[in-house]
Design an enzyme around this catalytic site. Structure first.
Site, PDB file in Angstrom:
ATOM      1  N   ASP A 272      38.496  38.088  48.685  1.00 55.95           N
ATOM      2  CA  ASP A 272      37.843  39.161  49.430  1.00 55.95           C
ATOM      3  C   ASP A 272      37.314  40.189  48.414  1.00 55.95           C
ATOM      4  O   ASP A 272      37.344  39.950  47.199  1.00 55.95           O
ATOM      5  CB  ASP A 272      38.797  39.780  50.466  1.00 55.95           C
ATOM      6  CG  ASP A 272      39.955  40.550  49.844  1.00 55.95           C
ATOM      7  OD1 ASP A 272      40.085  40.563  48.598  1.00 55.95           O
ATOM      8  OD2 ASP A 272      40.738  41.152  50.608  1.00 55.95           O
TER       9      ASP A 272
ATOM     10  N   CYS B 261      43.372  38.018  47.058  1.00 57.62           N
ATOM     11  CA  CYS B 261      43.006  39.215  47.828  1.00 57.62           C
ATOM     12  C   CYS B 261      43.725  40.395  47.169  1.00 57.62           C
ATOM     13  O   CYS B 261      44.109  40.285  45.995  1.00 57.62           O
ATOM     14  CB  CYS B 261      43.306  39.061  49.322  1.00 57.62           C
ATOM     15  SG  CYS B 261      45.042  38.942  49.793  1.00 57.62           S
TER      16      CYS B 261
ATOM     17  N   THR C  35      46.723  41.963  47.786  1.00 57.60           N
ATOM     18  CA  THR C  35      48.130  41.651  47.520  1.00 57.60           C
ATOM     19  C   THR C  35      48.372  40.162  47.324  1.00 57.60           C
ATOM     20  O   THR C  35      49.437  39.776  46.830  1.00 57.60           O
ATOM     21  CB  THR C  35      48.999  42.076  48.718  1.00 57.60           C
ATOM     22  OG1 THR C  35      48.508  41.374  49.881  1.00 57.60           O
ATOM     23  CG2 THR C  35      48.937  43.578  48.955  1.00 57.60           C
TER      24      THR C  35
ATOM     25  N   HIS D  15      58.092  22.081  41.681  1.00 54.44           N
ATOM     26  CA  HIS D  15      59.005  21.881  42.809  1.00 54.44           C
ATOM     27  C   HIS D  15      58.300  21.732  44.151  1.00 54.44           C
ATOM     28  O   HIS D  15      58.831  21.085  45.050  1.00 54.44           O
ATOM     29  CB  HIS D  15      59.994  23.056  42.905  1.00 54.44           C
ATOM     30  CG  HIS D  15      61.019  23.049  41.813  1.00 54.44           C
ATOM     31  ND1 HIS D  15      62.139  23.845  41.826  1.00 54.44           N
ATOM     32  CD2 HIS D  15      61.093  22.324  40.659  1.00 54.44           C
ATOM     33  CE1 HIS D  15      62.869  23.623  40.734  1.00 54.44           C
ATOM     34  NE2 HIS D  15      62.242  22.712  40.000  1.00 54.44           N
TER      35      HIS D  15
ATOM     36  N   HIS E 297      62.522  16.768  44.810  1.00 58.89           N
ATOM     37  CA  HIS E 297      61.499  17.678  45.330  1.00 58.89           C
ATOM     38  C   HIS E 297      60.522  16.937  46.240  1.00 58.89           C
ATOM     39  O   HIS E 297      59.971  17.515  47.181  1.00 58.89           O
ATOM     40  CB  HIS E 297      60.767  18.363  44.179  1.00 58.89           C
ATOM     41  CG  HIS E 297      61.712  19.084  43.274  1.00 58.89           C
ATOM     42  ND1 HIS E 297      62.416  20.186  43.682  1.00 58.89           N
ATOM     43  CD2 HIS E 297      62.118  18.819  42.007  1.00 58.89           C
ATOM     44  CE1 HIS E 297      63.207  20.598  42.700  1.00 58.89           C
ATOM     45  NE2 HIS E 297      63.051  19.774  41.677  1.00 58.89           N
TER      46      HIS E 297
HETATM   47  C1  RB5 Z   1      42.030  44.655  51.701  1.00 58.34           C
HETATM   48  O1  RB5 Z   1      42.053  46.032  51.647  1.00 58.34           O
HETATM   49  C2  RB5 Z   1      43.461  44.107  51.743  1.00 58.34           C
HETATM   50  O2  RB5 Z   1      44.016  44.325  52.992  1.00 58.34           O
HETATM   51  C3  RB5 Z   1      43.483  42.634  51.397  1.00 58.34           C
HETATM   52  O3  RB5 Z   1      42.870  42.438  50.170  1.00 58.34           O
HETATM   53  C4  RB5 Z   1      44.844  41.975  51.281  1.00 58.34           C
HETATM   54  O4  RB5 Z   1      45.686  42.687  50.436  1.00 58.34           O
HETATM   55  C5  RB5 Z   1      45.463  41.546  52.533  1.00 58.34           C
HETATM   56  O5  RB5 Z   1      46.528  40.906  52.552  1.00 58.34           O
END
Ligand code: RB5
Length: 150
Positions: free
Chosen positions: A8, A66, A68, A99, A134
């Protein structure tokens, strides 16, 4: 190896660096997702692209980024046949292959820096699945998919 990668907007800048790193290492890259860090792009769509490229055989492995890593890893793990590891260090990236026979690596661009991202990508692409006990567990995951995915 042929790698599909998508992110993203939050993962856009790190994705550009990872792509350059992959190309330098001699991999083929399929690029998808946000076209700028400034224009919002839904991580759901980016994750769908990665999962579908891997499942269709267009790519051998996928990389999903993304902010996180959480949202995009949830998306790809909703696909039957995808095993995505959301990793924050090299040990996890290595273990996701050894694994779990992971076929997608996810991480957060707001969580890991460039050097760690490169190291995780390198380990994810070079490590092999250890099989044996595994394999039994991965087979159990596949049986669970057969039971739950309609
Ligand atoms: C975008 O702001 C953020 O929500 C996205 O990149 C991500 O971290 C979602 O899990």
């Amino acid at each position: 190896m042929k790698i599909t990668i998508a992110s993203d907007h939050a993962g856009y800048d790190l994705r550009q660096k990872v792509i350059a790193h992959l190309l330098e290492a001699g991999h083929e890259v399929i690029d998808g997702g946000a076209t700028s860090a400034d224009v919002p792009f839904n991580y759901v769509e980016a994750g769908q692209k990665v999962a579908e490229d891997v499942l269709s055989g267009k790519a051998d492995r996928g990389i999903a980024i993304c902010g996180t890593g959480i949202g995009i890893s949830i998306v790809v793990n909703k696909y039957k046949g995808i095993r995505c590891g959301l990793c924050t260090n090299e040990y996890m990236a290595r273990m996701s292959r050894q694994h779990n026979d992971a076929n997608v690596l996810a991480f957060g661009a707001r969580v890991v820096g460039q050097a760690l991202a490169f190291a995780m990508v390198d380990d994810f692409l070079s490590e092999s699945f250890a099989g044996e006990r595994h394999q039994v567990r991965v087979n159990d995951i596949k049986r669970q998919e057969e039971r739950l995915f309609k």
